[in-house]
Design a protein around this motif. Structure first.
Motif, mmCIF file in Angstrom:
data_model
loop_
_atom_site.group_PDB
_atom_site.id
_atom_site.type_symbol
_atom_site.label_atom_id
_atom_site.label_comp_id
_atom_site.label_asym_id
_atom_site.label_seq_id
_atom_site.Cartn_x
_atom_site.Cartn_y
_atom_site.Cartn_z
ATOM 1 N N TRP A 1 7.887 -21.184 3.046
ATOM 2 C CA TRP A 1 6.851 -22.034 3.628
ATOM 3 C C TRP A 1 7.402 -22.679 4.877
ATOM 4 O O TRP A 1 8.601 -22.693 5.112
ATOM 5 N N SER A 2 6.520 -23.232 5.671
ATOM 6 C CA SER A 2 6.955 -23.963 6.849
ATOM 7 C C SER A 2 6.411 -25.383 6.770
ATOM 8 O O SER A 2 5.381 -25.631 6.142
ATOM 9 N N TYR A 3 7.129 -26.291 7.373
ATOM 10 C CA TYR A 3 6.717 -27.705 7.344
ATOM 11 C C TYR A 3 5.773 -27.994 8.469
ATOM 12 O O TYR A 3 5.804 -27.476 9.501
ATOM 13 N N ASP B 1 2.781 -16.547 -2.189
ATOM 14 C CA ASP B 1 2.318 -17.724 -1.456
ATOM 15 C C ASP B 1 1.402 -18.607 -2.304
ATOM 16 O O ASP B 1 0.784 -19.522 -1.811
#
Length: 75
Positions: free
Chosen positions: A73-75, A44
């Protein structure tokens, strides 16, 4: 995500991975006795994940297997 992770990992593994104050390796019970076919590590960008990548790379080299580094990852 917590309930899904617990379902996939198992509640004990999930709790251990999230509360441990040291490196943790999760090995599925179905893993073969002949050793790993690959080592997978999640990253990460943190200093902790740098340490995890170093440890995973050492283990992969010792076992002479592929190292897979995963970043999500997330938006």
């Amino acid at each position: 995500a917590g309930a899904f992770e617990a379902l996939v990992l198992g509640s004990v593994s999930h709790t251990l991975a999230h509360r441990a104050t040291c490196p943790v390796v999760l090995v599925p019970a179905t893993a073969g006795a002949g050793g790993p076919v690959r080592v997978v590590v999640g990253v990460d960008g943190s200093a902790h994940s740098d340490v995890a990548v170093d440890a995973a790379a050492r283990e992969a080299a010792l076992a002479n297997v592929e190292l897979v580094i995963v970043h999500a990852w997330s938006y």
